[in-house]
Design a protein around this motif. Structure first.
Motif, PDB file in Angstrom:
ATOM      1  N   ARG A  56       0.862  -1.193   0.000  1.00  0.00           N
ATOM      2  CA  ARG A  56       0.000   0.000   0.000  1.00  0.00           C
ATOM      3  C   ARG A  56       0.890   1.231   0.000  1.00  0.00           C
ATOM      4  NH1 ARG A  56      -4.805  -1.268   3.020  1.00  0.00           N
ATOM      5  NH2 ARG A  56      -4.971   0.937   3.464  1.00  0.00           N
ATOM      6  N   MET A  57       0.844   1.985  -1.089  1.00  0.00           N
ATOM      7  CA  MET A  57       1.860   3.000  -1.347  1.00  0.00           C
ATOM      8  C   MET A  57       1.545   4.384  -0.751  1.00  0.00           C
ATOM      9  SD  MET A  57       4.074   1.276  -3.068  1.00  0.00           S
ATOM     10  CE  MET A  57       5.117   2.513  -3.886  1.00  0.00           C
ATOM     11  N   GLY A  58       2.591   5.191  -0.639  1.00  0.00           N
ATOM     12  CA  GLY A  58       2.450   6.601  -0.251  1.00  0.00           C
ATOM     13  C   GLY A  58       3.043   6.884   1.114  1.00  0.00           C
ATOM     14  N   HIS A  59       3.884   7.907   1.186  1.00  0.00           N
ATOM     15  CA  HIS A  59       4.479   8.223   2.488  1.00  0.00           C
ATOM     16  C   HIS A  59       4.555   9.722   2.740  1.00  0.00           C
ATOM     17  CE1 HIS A  59       7.847   7.663  -0.435  1.00  0.00           C
ATOM     18  NE2 HIS A  59       8.130   8.874   0.023  1.00  0.00           N
ATOM     19  N   GLU A  60       3.750  10.484   2.005  1.00  0.00           N
ATOM     20  CA  GLU A  60       3.737  11.936   2.183  1.00  0.00           C
ATOM     21  C   GLU A  60       2.281  12.368   2.240  1.00  0.00           C
ATOM     22  OE1 GLU A  60       6.876  13.437  -0.963  1.00  0.00           O
ATOM     23  OE2 GLU A  60       5.918  11.594  -1.605  1.00  0.00           O
ATOM     24  N   ALA A  61       1.920  13.154   3.253  1.00  0.00           N
ATOM     25  CA  ALA A  61       0.528  13.607   3.307  1.00  0.00           C
ATOM     26  C   ALA A  61       0.337  14.774   4.255  1.00  0.00           C
ATOM     27  CB  ALA A  61      -0.398  12.464   3.739  1.00  0.00           C
ATOM     28  N   ILE A  62      -0.713  15.522   3.923  1.00  0.00           N
ATOM     29  CA  ILE A  62      -1.318  16.438   4.889  1.00  0.00           C
ATOM     30  C   ILE A  62      -2.756  15.965   5.035  1.00  0.00           C
ATOM     31  CG2 ILE A  62      -2.335  18.753   5.065  1.00  0.00           C
ATOM     32  CD1 ILE A  62       0.314  19.903   4.220  1.00  0.00           C
ATOM     33  N   GLY A  63      -3.268  16.018   6.242  1.00  0.00           N
ATOM     34  CA  GLY A  63      -4.632  15.557   6.447  1.00  0.00           C
ATOM     35  C   GLY A  63      -5.251  16.181   7.684  1.00  0.00           C
ATOM     36  N   LYS A  76      -5.966  16.377  18.518  1.00  0.00           N
ATOM     37  CA  LYS A  76      -7.404  16.152  18.670  1.00  0.00           C
ATOM     38  C   LYS A  76      -8.065  16.155  17.300  1.00  0.00           C
ATOM     39  CE  LYS A  76      -8.321  21.055  19.328  1.00  0.00           C
ATOM     40  NZ  LYS A  76      -7.040  21.435  18.715  1.00  0.00           N
ATOM     41  N   ALA A  77      -9.267  15.627  17.267  1.00  0.00           N
ATOM     42  CA  ALA A  77     -10.008  15.609  16.002  1.00  0.00           C
ATOM     43  C   ALA A  77     -10.111  17.032  15.459  1.00  0.00           C
ATOM     44  CB  ALA A  77     -11.397  15.018  16.233  1.00  0.00           C
ATOM     45  N   GLY A  78      -9.930  17.177  14.151  1.00  0.00           N
ATOM     46  CA  GLY A  78     -10.018  18.488  13.509  1.00  0.00           C
ATOM     47  C   GLY A  78      -8.674  19.143  13.267  1.00  0.00           C
ATOM     48  N   ASP A  79      -7.605  18.679  13.942  1.00  0.00           N
ATOM     49  CA  ASP A  79      -6.283  19.260  13.711  1.00  0.00           C
ATOM     50  C   ASP A  79      -5.825  18.990  12.274  1.00  0.00           C
ATOM     51  OD1 ASP A  79      -6.073  20.187  16.286  1.00  0.00           O
ATOM     52  OD2 ASP A  79      -4.702  18.616  16.981  1.00  0.00           O
ATOM     53  N   VAL A  80      -5.239  20.009  11.643  1.00  0.00           N
ATOM     54  CA  VAL A  80      -4.606  19.828  10.333  1.00  0.00           C
ATOM     55  C   VAL A  80      -3.152  19.438  10.599  1.00  0.00           C
ATOM     56  CG1 VAL A  80      -3.927  20.957   8.179  1.00  0.00           C
ATOM     57  CG2 VAL A  80      -6.120  21.509   9.252  1.00  0.00           C
ATOM     58  N   VAL A  81      -2.741  18.307  10.042  1.00  0.00           N
ATOM     59  CA  VAL A  81      -1.418  17.769  10.389  1.00  0.00           C
ATOM     60  C   VAL A  81      -0.619  17.429   9.144  1.00  0.00           C
ATOM     61  CG1 VAL A  81      -2.063  16.838  12.652  1.00  0.00           C
ATOM     62  CG2 VAL A  81      -2.428  15.442  10.605  1.00  0.00           C
ATOM     63  N   VAL A  82       0.704  17.537   9.273  1.00  0.00           N
ATOM     64  CA  VAL A  82       1.595  17.031   8.238  1.00  0.00           C
ATOM     65  C   VAL A  82       2.241  15.766   8.787  1.00  0.00           C
ATOM     66  CG1 VAL A  82       3.505  18.566   8.934  1.00  0.00           C
ATOM     67  CG2 VAL A  82       3.513  17.536   6.657  1.00  0.00           C
ATOM     68  N   MET A  83       2.377  14.791   7.895  1.00  0.00           N
ATOM     69  CA  MET A  83       2.861  13.476   8.272  1.00  0.00           C
ATOM     70  C   MET A  83       4.247  13.253   7.683  1.00  0.00           C
ATOM     71  SD  MET A  83       1.351  10.007   6.654  1.00  0.00           S
ATOM     72  CE  MET A  83       2.638   9.622   5.469  1.00  0.00           C
ATOM     73  N   LEU A 134      -0.339  21.765  12.110  1.00  0.00           N
ATOM     74  CA  LEU A 134      -0.020  23.003  11.389  1.00  0.00           C
ATOM     75  C   LEU A 134      -0.963  24.121  11.813  1.00  0.00           C
ATOM     76  CD1 LEU A 134       0.369  21.424   7.841  1.00  0.00           C
ATOM     77  CD2 LEU A 134       2.235  22.364   9.243  1.00  0.00           C
ATOM     78  N   PRO A 135      -0.434  25.337  11.883  1.00  0.00           N
ATOM     79  CA  PRO A 135      -1.272  26.477  12.297  1.00  0.00           C
ATOM     80  C   PRO A 135      -2.037  27.079  11.120  1.00  0.00           C
ATOM     81  CG  PRO A 135       0.982  27.204  12.011  1.00  0.00           C
ATOM     82  CD  PRO A 135       0.963  25.738  11.678  1.00  0.00           C
ATOM     83  N   VAL A 136      -2.667  26.219  10.311  1.00  0.00           N
ATOM     84  CA  VAL A 136      -3.394  26.688   9.123  1.00  0.00           C
ATOM     85  C   VAL A 136      -4.704  25.918   8.989  1.00  0.00           C
ATOM     86  CG1 VAL A 136      -1.268  27.238   7.860  1.00  0.00           C
ATOM     87  CG2 VAL A 136      -2.300  24.984   7.585  1.00  0.00           C
ATOM     88  N   GLY A 137      -5.599  26.420   8.141  1.00  0.00           N
ATOM     89  CA  GLY A 137      -6.830  25.708   7.821  1.00  0.00           C
ATOM     90  C   GLY A 137      -6.573  24.661   6.756  1.00  0.00           C
ATOM     91  N   ALA A 138      -7.574  23.811   6.538  1.00  0.00           N
ATOM     92  CA  ALA A 138      -7.379  22.668   5.641  1.00  0.00           C
ATOM     93  C   ALA A 138      -7.214  23.073   4.177  1.00  0.00           C
ATOM     94  CB  ALA A 138      -8.540  21.693   5.786  1.00  0.00           C
ATOM     95  N   ASP A 139      -7.564  24.312   3.817  1.00  0.00           N
ATOM     96  CA  ASP A 139      -7.442  24.726   2.418  1.00  0.00           C
ATOM     97  C   ASP A 139      -6.527  25.920   2.256  1.00  0.00           C
ATOM     98  OD1 ASP A 139      -8.681  23.055   0.517  1.00  0.00           O
ATOM     99  OD2 ASP A 139     -10.611  23.493   1.487  1.00  0.00           O
ATOM    100  N   ALA A 296      12.285  16.237  12.471  1.00  0.00           N
ATOM    101  CA  ALA A 296      13.142  17.170  13.203  1.00  0.00           C
ATOM    102  C   ALA A 296      13.268  18.508  12.491  1.00  0.00           C
ATOM    103  CB  ALA A 296      14.531  16.557  13.384  1.00  0.00           C
ATOM    104  N   TYR A 297      13.042  18.524  11.170  1.00  0.00           N
ATOM    105  CA  TYR A 297      13.281  19.742  10.396  1.00  0.00           C
ATOM    106  C   TYR A 297      12.042  20.607  10.220  1.00  0.00           C
ATOM    107  CZ  TYR A 297      17.689  17.454   9.013  1.00  0.00           C
ATOM    108  OH  TYR A 297      18.916  16.850   9.001  1.00  0.00           O
ATOM    109  N   ILE A 298      10.860  20.054  10.517  1.00  0.00           N
ATOM    110  CA  ILE A 298       9.630  20.815  10.253  1.00  0.00           C
ATOM    111  C   ILE A 298       9.647  22.143  11.005  1.00  0.00           C
ATOM    112  CG2 ILE A 298       7.117  20.847  10.510  1.00  0.00           C
ATOM    113  CD1 ILE A 298       7.143  17.812  10.008  1.00  0.00           C
ATOM    114  N   GLU A 299      10.021  22.085  12.285  1.00  0.00           N
ATOM    115  CA  GLU A 299      10.029  23.307  13.085  1.00  0.00           C
ATOM    116  C   GLU A 299      10.943  24.384  12.493  1.00  0.00           C
ATOM    117  OE1 GLU A 299       9.576  23.097  17.856  1.00  0.00           O
ATOM    118  OE2 GLU A 299       9.591  21.260  16.675  1.00  0.00           O
ATOM    119  N   GLU A 300      12.091  23.943  11.964  1.00  0.00           N
ATOM    120  CA  GLU A 300      13.054  24.901  11.399  1.00  0.00           C
ATOM    121  C   GLU A 300      12.575  25.490  10.071  1.00  0.00           C
ATOM    122  OE1 GLU A 300      17.014  23.298  10.918  1.00  0.00           O
ATOM    123  OE2 GLU A 300      17.643  24.988   9.649  1.00  0.00           O
ATOM    124  N   LEU A 301      11.951  24.643   9.241  1.00  0.00           N
ATOM    125  CA  LEU A 301      11.585  25.080   7.890  1.00  0.00           C
ATOM    126  C   LEU A 301      10.218  25.761   7.824  1.00  0.00           C
ATOM    127  CD1 LEU A 301      12.805  21.865   6.020  1.00  0.00           C
ATOM    128  CD2 LEU A 301      13.964  24.093   6.080  1.00  0.00           C
TER     129      LEU A 301
END
Ligand SMILES: [Zn+2]
Length: 344
Positions: A56-63, A76-83, A134-139, A296-301
């Motif tokens: 089952r493929m894929g290793h990059e996402a925002i959801g 918590k439910a509703g958080d926009v996250v990067v994986m 992430l401190p953003v909305g889903a769109d 580890a790099y998300i915070e920096e970038l």
């Protein structure tokens, strides 16, 4: 739900599979809003052997987080996250050292062991350690660039770190795929003075120049080595960001690194032994790199993305639906697309 399954070389399908669900208390369930096809997905797409289990493929996402287990504390439910492409606990010795891809409890998405992100939803193990809210909305308008923090921008940055890029340094980037292009962004961000892009596709070279490449070398092998040497006063470059993973690319990398310089390799290696042992030894080269600890790099970038100082999302030149994923693999494999975004 719908998900992408690789059955064999050239045989990738989007199928109905059992819904993703929470299993461990530390899991989160994420509805995928954006995923990607990665250059590294093309290796099994080209080379998967008969008898290998489907994957089952894929290793990059925002959801968006749909549910969390009873042991999850920070999401918590509703958080926009990067994986990030690897999951990690965030608490072990290696995570504390910033090397989340070596987490003692960690692993990788899109493997035989753990279903991937080219799907409508997926289970995230060790959600507190793995996901970044992430401190953003889903769109958000920055979604494409934020999505690259899942892999390619963090991987390009890792190549630059491993190759010791710094202010005033000379740099060469091997590979004009999405990671190589992000490596150009990373090298410029870290203050490199000269950035030589080694690639041959006109559209990618044009983007590399916009990202900060100062020179382009489209030759291969010995000719490429000679061209880079000519561009650096015969010395070679301080830092080589190797974003391909072939024996040939590694040979070129070692051939163009100046004495005392460093190679940061982030292309998944498709060779047994690192070539060029003799010149690497006599030139005192550092050979470093590996799977990027992008967590580890998300915070920096992230601030640079949010404030528009870097725009790695420009590597996406095609957006498709989940059902179009097989054609997305074909397009990337035939170099028709640089990087494909999937909107399930
Ligand atoms: Zn860990």
């Amino acid at each position: 739900m719908r998900a992408t399954v690789l059955y064999g070389a050239g045989d990738v399908r989007v199928e109905n599979v059992p819904d993703a669900r929470l299993i461990e208390p530390t899991d989160a369930l994420v509805a995928v809003s954006r995923a990607c096809i990665c250059g590294s997905d093309l290796w099994p797409y080209k080379l998967m052997q008969p008898g290998e289990p489907p994957r089952r493929m894929g290793h990059e996402a925002i959801g968006v987080v749909e549910a969390v287990g009873s042991g999850v504390r920070t999401l918590k439910a509703g958080d926009v996250v990067v994986m990030p492409f690897a999951y990690s606990d965030g608490t072990c010795a290696f995570c504390h050292e910033g090397l989340h891809t070596s987490c003692v409890h960690g692993g990788f998405f899109g493997t035989v062991e753990l279903p991937g992100a080219q799907a409508e939803a997926l289970r995230i193990p060790l959600a507190d350690g793995t996901l970044f809210a992430l401190p953003v909305g889903a769109d958000d308008a920055l979604m494409a660039s934020l999505l690259t923090l899942s892999d390619v921008m963090g991987t390009g940055h890792h190549a630059a770190r491993a190759a010791k890029v710094g202010r005033g340094k000379t740099v060469a980037v091997l590979g004009d795929g999405a990671v190589g292009l992000c490596a150009v962004i990373a090298a410029r961000r870290l203050g490199a003075e000269q950035i030589i892009m080694m690639g041959r596709h006109p559209d990618r070279i044009a983007l590399a120049k916009q990202f900060g490449a100062t020179d382009v070398v489209s030759e291969r092998g010995d000719e490429a080595v000679a061209r880079v040497r000519a561009l650096t006063g015969g010395l070679g470059v301080h830092s080589v960001l190797e974003c391909v993973g072939t024996d040939q690319a590694m040979r070129s990398a070692i051939g163009i690194t100046r004495p005392g310089g460093a190679v940061g390799r982030v292309g998944v290696p498709h060779y047994e032994a690192i070539p060029g042992s003799d010149p690497a030894f006599y030139n005192n080269l550092t050979i470093s790199g590996g799977p990027a600890p992008v967590r580890a790099y998300i915070e920096e970038l992230l601030p640079d993305v949010l404030e528009g100082r870097i725009e790695p999302g420009r590597v996406f030149d095609r957006v498709i639906t989940l059902d179009q994923v097989p054609d997305g693999y074909r397009a990337m494999n035939e170099r028709e697309a640089i990087k494909v975004m999937v909107k399930p």
